[in-house]
Structures are given as C-alpha cells and as structure tokens.
Design a protein around this motif. Structure first.
Motif, PDB file in Angstrom:
ATOM      1  N   ILE A 173       0.834  -1.203   0.000  1.00  0.00           N
ATOM      2  CA  ILE A 173       0.000   0.000   0.000  1.00  0.00           C
ATOM      3  C   ILE A 173       0.868   1.252   0.000  1.00  0.00           C
ATOM      4  O   ILE A 173       0.617   2.205  -0.745  1.00  0.00           O
ATOM      5  CB  ILE A 173      -0.946  -0.001   1.220  1.00  0.00           C
ATOM      6  N   VAL A 174       1.897   1.275   0.809  1.00  0.00           N
ATOM      7  CA  VAL A 174       2.718   2.472   0.991  1.00  0.00           C
ATOM      8  C   VAL A 174       3.661   2.703  -0.190  1.00  0.00           C
ATOM      9  O   VAL A 174       3.858   3.853  -0.611  1.00  0.00           O
ATOM     10  CB  VAL A 174       3.502   2.380   2.319  1.00  0.00           C
ATOM     11  N   ALA A 175       4.252   1.672  -0.746  1.00  0.00           N
ATOM     12  CA  ALA A 175       5.239   1.824  -1.813  1.00  0.00           C
ATOM     13  C   ALA A 175       4.645   2.517  -3.050  1.00  0.00           C
ATOM     14  O   ALA A 175       5.258   3.463  -3.563  1.00  0.00           O
ATOM     15  CB  ALA A 175       5.850   0.479  -2.171  1.00  0.00           C
ATOM     16  N   PRO A 176       3.486   2.130  -3.562  1.00  0.00           N
ATOM     17  CA  PRO A 176       2.925   2.868  -4.714  1.00  0.00           C
ATOM     18  C   PRO A 176       2.551   4.310  -4.367  1.00  0.00           C
ATOM     19  O   PRO A 176       2.701   5.207  -5.206  1.00  0.00           O
ATOM     20  CB  PRO A 176       1.676   2.069  -5.091  1.00  0.00           C
ATOM     21  N   ALA A 177       2.107   4.537  -3.141  1.00  0.00           N
ATOM     22  CA  ALA A 177       1.760   5.904  -2.747  1.00  0.00           C
ATOM     23  C   ALA A 177       3.001   6.784  -2.747  1.00  0.00           C
ATOM     24  O   ALA A 177       2.962   7.938  -3.219  1.00  0.00           O
ATOM     25  CB  ALA A 177       1.104   5.895  -1.366  1.00  0.00           C
ATOM     26  N   ILE A 178       4.113   6.281  -2.254  1.00  0.00           N
ATOM     27  CA  ILE A 178       5.363   7.057  -2.261  1.00  0.00           C
ATOM     28  C   ILE A 178       5.835   7.273  -3.697  1.00  0.00           C
ATOM     29  O   ILE A 178       6.260   8.373  -4.066  1.00  0.00           O
ATOM     30  CB  ILE A 178       6.442   6.344  -1.428  1.00  0.00           C
TER      31      ILE A 178
END
Length: 77
Positions: A64-69
C-alpha cells in the motif's frame, strides 16, 4: 559357537572412530529421541503462526505504501 546379532555391540566412547559412519555409533541413536515434547512443538507452532501473521501484515503495508510514495515522488514538481 559364535553369537551373531543384527545390532553391533556398543563400544566405549573413546574407542569410536572419528567418522560418523560407524555402525556402533549409529546403532545407539534412535529417531524417537530427536522428537521434542508436545508442549515444545505447540510453542514453536504458535510462534511461527504469529511470525507469519506479522509478515503478511508487513507485506500488505508495503504494497500500500510503496505505490503511494512512488506516485507522490513521480508527480512532485
């Protein structure tokens, strides 16, 4: 008359050869001695299940966090 046995006679520890392939050294070990108690096995399974749950949660957070970053850095001016 010579007595013949399928299991070789155990020798003293200091007279064993250096290799582990000697039959008298292997004849004294039973696979049942290597099995842990049921309480130990249950404890290991409990800890492994907790670790597995933690790994799944960490992987979900990274997905979830990696694509958002990435999206935040890609569209930053």
């Amino acid at each position: 008359m010579t007595f013949i046995s399928a299991k070789p006679k155990a020798r003293e520890a200091e007279s064993h050869p250096a290799n582990d392939n000697h039959l008298s050294a292997l004849a004294d070990i039973s696979i049942l001695q290597l099995i842990d108690d049921d309480d130990d096995v249950a404890d290991i399974a409990r800890r492994a299940e907790r670790l597995g749950n933690a790994v799944v949660i960490a992987m979900a957070l990274c997905l979830i966090v990696a694509p958002a970053i990435y999206l935040t850095l890609a569209y930053a001016p």
